[in-house]
Design a protein around this motif. Structure first.
Motif, PDB file in Angstrom:
ATOM      1  N   ARG A 140      10.728  10.261   4.515  1.00  0.00           N
ATOM      2  CA  ARG A 140      10.310   9.404   3.392  1.00  0.00           C
ATOM      3  C   ARG A 140      10.678   7.945   3.661  1.00  0.00           C
ATOM      4  O   ARG A 140       9.932   7.041   3.317  1.00  0.00           O
ATOM      5  CB  ARG A 140      10.929   9.903   2.080  1.00  0.00           C
ATOM      6  CG  ARG A 140      10.210  11.112   1.508  1.00  0.00           C
ATOM      7  CD  ARG A 140      10.638  11.423   0.092  1.00  0.00           C
ATOM      8  NE  ARG A 140      12.007  11.900  -0.025  1.00  0.00           N
ATOM      9  CZ  ARG A 140      12.399  13.158   0.179  1.00  0.00           C
ATOM     10  NH1 ARG A 140      11.531  14.083   0.511  1.00  0.00           N
ATOM     11  NH2 ARG A 140      13.662  13.501   0.026  1.00  0.00           N
ATOM     12  N   ARG A 141      11.807   7.731   4.309  1.00  0.00           N
ATOM     13  CA  ARG A 141      12.215   6.366   4.643  1.00  0.00           C
ATOM     14  C   ARG A 141      11.403   5.789   5.807  1.00  0.00           C
ATOM     15  O   ARG A 141      11.173   4.596   5.873  1.00  0.00           O
ATOM     16  CB  ARG A 141      13.707   6.325   4.974  1.00  0.00           C
ATOM     17  CG  ARG A 141      14.565   6.470   3.729  1.00  0.00           C
ATOM     18  CD  ARG A 141      16.010   6.309   4.062  1.00  0.00           C
ATOM     19  NE  ARG A 141      16.598   7.648   4.055  1.00  0.00           N
ATOM     20  CZ  ARG A 141      17.646   8.031   4.744  1.00  0.00           C
ATOM     21  NH1 ARG A 141      18.270   7.189   5.512  1.00  0.00           N
ATOM     22  NH2 ARG A 141      18.092   9.254   4.668  1.00  0.00           N
ATOM     23  N   LEU A 142      10.962   6.653   6.705  1.00  0.00           N
ATOM     24  CA  LEU A 142      10.212   6.187   7.871  1.00  0.00           C
ATOM     25  C   LEU A 142       8.737   5.964   7.575  1.00  0.00           C
ATOM     26  O   LEU A 142       8.090   5.149   8.230  1.00  0.00           O
ATOM     27  CB  LEU A 142      10.335   7.200   9.014  1.00  0.00           C
ATOM     28  CG  LEU A 142      11.725   7.325   9.628  1.00  0.00           C
ATOM     29  CD1 LEU A 142      11.776   8.515  10.560  1.00  0.00           C
ATOM     30  CD2 LEU A 142      12.099   6.046  10.350  1.00  0.00           C
ATOM     31  N   ARG A 143       8.213   6.674   6.607  1.00  0.00           N
ATOM     32  CA  ARG A 143       6.784   6.571   6.286  1.00  0.00           C
ATOM     33  C   ARG A 143       6.416   5.133   5.944  1.00  0.00           C
ATOM     34  O   ARG A 143       5.388   4.630   6.384  1.00  0.00           O
ATOM     35  CB  ARG A 143       6.438   7.518   5.136  1.00  0.00           C
ATOM     36  CG  ARG A 143       4.959   7.515   4.800  1.00  0.00           C
ATOM     37  CD  ARG A 143       4.613   8.530   3.753  1.00  0.00           C
ATOM     38  NE  ARG A 143       5.553   8.508   2.650  1.00  0.00           N
ATOM     39  CZ  ARG A 143       5.830   9.554   1.898  1.00  0.00           C
ATOM     40  NH1 ARG A 143       5.240  10.701   2.097  1.00  0.00           N
ATOM     41  NH2 ARG A 143       6.684   9.450   0.901  1.00  0.00           N
ATOM     42  N   ILE A 144       7.261   4.460   5.191  1.00  0.00           N
ATOM     43  CA  ILE A 144       6.951   3.082   4.822  1.00  0.00           C
ATOM     44  C   ILE A 144       7.008   2.145   6.030  1.00  0.00           C
ATOM     45  O   ILE A 144       6.476   1.051   5.992  1.00  0.00           O
ATOM     46  CB  ILE A 144       7.867   2.565   3.685  1.00  0.00           C
ATOM     47  CG1 ILE A 144       9.323   2.600   4.108  1.00  0.00           C
ATOM     48  CG2 ILE A 144       7.645   3.344   2.410  1.00  0.00           C
ATOM     49  CD1 ILE A 144      10.269   1.950   3.128  1.00  0.00           C
ATOM     50  N   ALA A 145       7.637   2.613   7.123  1.00  0.00           N
ATOM     51  CA  ALA A 145       7.714   1.810   8.344  1.00  0.00           C
ATOM     52  C   ALA A 145       6.513   2.065   9.253  1.00  0.00           C
ATOM     53  O   ALA A 145       6.456   1.528  10.352  1.00  0.00           O
ATOM     54  CB  ALA A 145       9.006   2.127   9.087  1.00  0.00           C
ATOM     55  N   GLY A 146       5.567   2.884   8.799  1.00  0.00           N
ATOM     56  CA  GLY A 146       4.349   3.079   9.563  1.00  0.00           C
ATOM     57  C   GLY A 146       4.238   4.363  10.348  1.00  0.00           C
ATOM     58  O   GLY A 146       3.240   4.575  11.036  1.00  0.00           O
ATOM     59  N   PHE A 147       5.230   5.237  10.286  1.00  0.00           N
ATOM     60  CA  PHE A 147       5.119   6.515  10.982  1.00  0.00           C
ATOM     61  C   PHE A 147       4.092   7.389  10.261  1.00  0.00           C
ATOM     62  O   PHE A 147       4.070   7.475   9.038  1.00  0.00           O
ATOM     63  CB  PHE A 147       6.468   7.225  11.050  1.00  0.00           C
ATOM     64  CG  PHE A 147       7.378   6.636  12.084  1.00  0.00           C
ATOM     65  CD1 PHE A 147       7.458   7.188  13.353  1.00  0.00           C
ATOM     66  CD2 PHE A 147       8.134   5.512  11.804  1.00  0.00           C
ATOM     67  CE1 PHE A 147       8.285   6.626  14.319  1.00  0.00           C
ATOM     68  CE2 PHE A 147       8.959   4.941  12.758  1.00  0.00           C
ATOM     69  CZ  PHE A 147       9.034   5.503  14.016  1.00  0.00           C
ATOM     70  N   ALA A 148       3.228   8.053  11.041  1.00  0.00           N
ATOM     71  CA  ALA A 148       2.143   8.856  10.471  1.00  0.00           C
ATOM     72  C   ALA A 148       2.602  10.237  10.049  1.00  0.00           C
ATOM     73  O   ALA A 148       1.905  10.913   9.289  1.00  0.00           O
ATOM     74  CB  ALA A 148       1.011   8.994  11.495  1.00  0.00           C
ATOM     75  N   GLY A 149       3.747  10.671  10.528  1.00  0.00           N
ATOM     76  CA  GLY A 149       4.245  11.999  10.188  1.00  0.00           C
ATOM     77  C   GLY A 149       5.554  12.259  10.895  1.00  0.00           C
ATOM     78  O   GLY A 149       6.131  11.371  11.530  1.00  0.00           O
ATOM     79  N   TRP A 150       6.022  13.484  10.757  1.00  0.00           N
ATOM     80  CA  TRP A 150       7.271  13.869  11.400  1.00  0.00           C
ATOM     81  C   TRP A 150       7.146  15.285  11.920  1.00  0.00           C
ATOM     82  O   TRP A 150       6.319  16.061  11.454  1.00  0.00           O
ATOM     83  CB  TRP A 150       8.456  13.711  10.462  1.00  0.00           C
ATOM     84  CG  TRP A 150       8.435  14.595   9.249  1.00  0.00           C
ATOM     85  CD1 TRP A 150       7.650  14.457   8.142  1.00  0.00           C
ATOM     86  CD2 TRP A 150       9.240  15.754   9.014  1.00  0.00           C
ATOM     87  NE1 TRP A 150       7.919  15.447   7.240  1.00  0.00           N
ATOM     88  CE2 TRP A 150       8.895  16.264   7.745  1.00  0.00           C
ATOM     89  CE3 TRP A 150      10.228  16.402   9.748  1.00  0.00           C
ATOM     90  CZ2 TRP A 150       9.496  17.386   7.197  1.00  0.00           C
ATOM     91  CZ3 TRP A 150      10.830  17.520   9.200  1.00  0.00           C
ATOM     92  CH2 TRP A 150      10.460  17.995   7.937  1.00  0.00           C
TER      93      TRP A 150
END
Length: 157
Positions: A140-150
């Motif tokens: 959830r914290r990385l999504r706003i940084a542009g990651f498309a998924g995990w």
């Protein structure tokens, strides 16, 4: 990501992934015949659940693509900027940046952390997936940084 450590939990996990999710079939340590048989079972479930199934070398029939640093790979692993750029040049459709956090599958490997992972992926023209010690909360914290998924192995257990 599949892994021998998941054991029979793999089947439960596959049944709970949302349609459209991806599965990278690994199971490196299985003898070839057992690996093909397991892949066939995973492939049946993936088709029924509308999951995208990729395989790590050697290629396996019925996979939607390949994962690895090989010609024609659909997804490409990157641990630094040079590997990320190589994946983009090779025509990969998807990039896995790892390990973001400490992970059981690579004990002792230094974690990149979110800031360095973002620098590795900056400006690339392909979706970037965070891998390594991932959890829904961390994503959830990385999504706003542009990651498309995990992606994960141990988070599913």
């Amino acid at each position: 990501m599949t892994d021998e450590r998941l054991g029979d939990d793999l089947w439960r996990i596959l049944l709970h992934l949302p349609p459209g999710s991806g599965v990278v079939f690994r199971h490196y340590r299985l003898p070839p015949a057992d690996r093909r048989a397991m892949f066939a079972r995973v492939r049946r479930i993936a088709r029924a659940r509308r999951l995208v199934l990729l395989a790590v070398d050697p290629p396996l029939p019925g996979a939607a693509g390949r994962h690895g640093r090989v010609a024609g790979a659909t997804s490409w692993p990157a641990h630094d900027r040079a590997e990320a750029l190589a994946g983009q040049r090779a025509g990969a459709a998807l990039l896995f940046v790892s390990p973001l956090y400490p992970t059981a599958s690579h004990p002792g490997a230094p974690a990149l952390g979110p800031r360095k992972a973002r620098r590795i992926a900056a400006g690339l023209n392909l979706p970037v997936i965070a891998l390594g010690g991932m959890t829904p909360r961390r994503y959830r914290r990385l999504r706003i940084a542009g990651f498309a998924g995990w992606a994960a192995i141990d988070a599913w257990r």
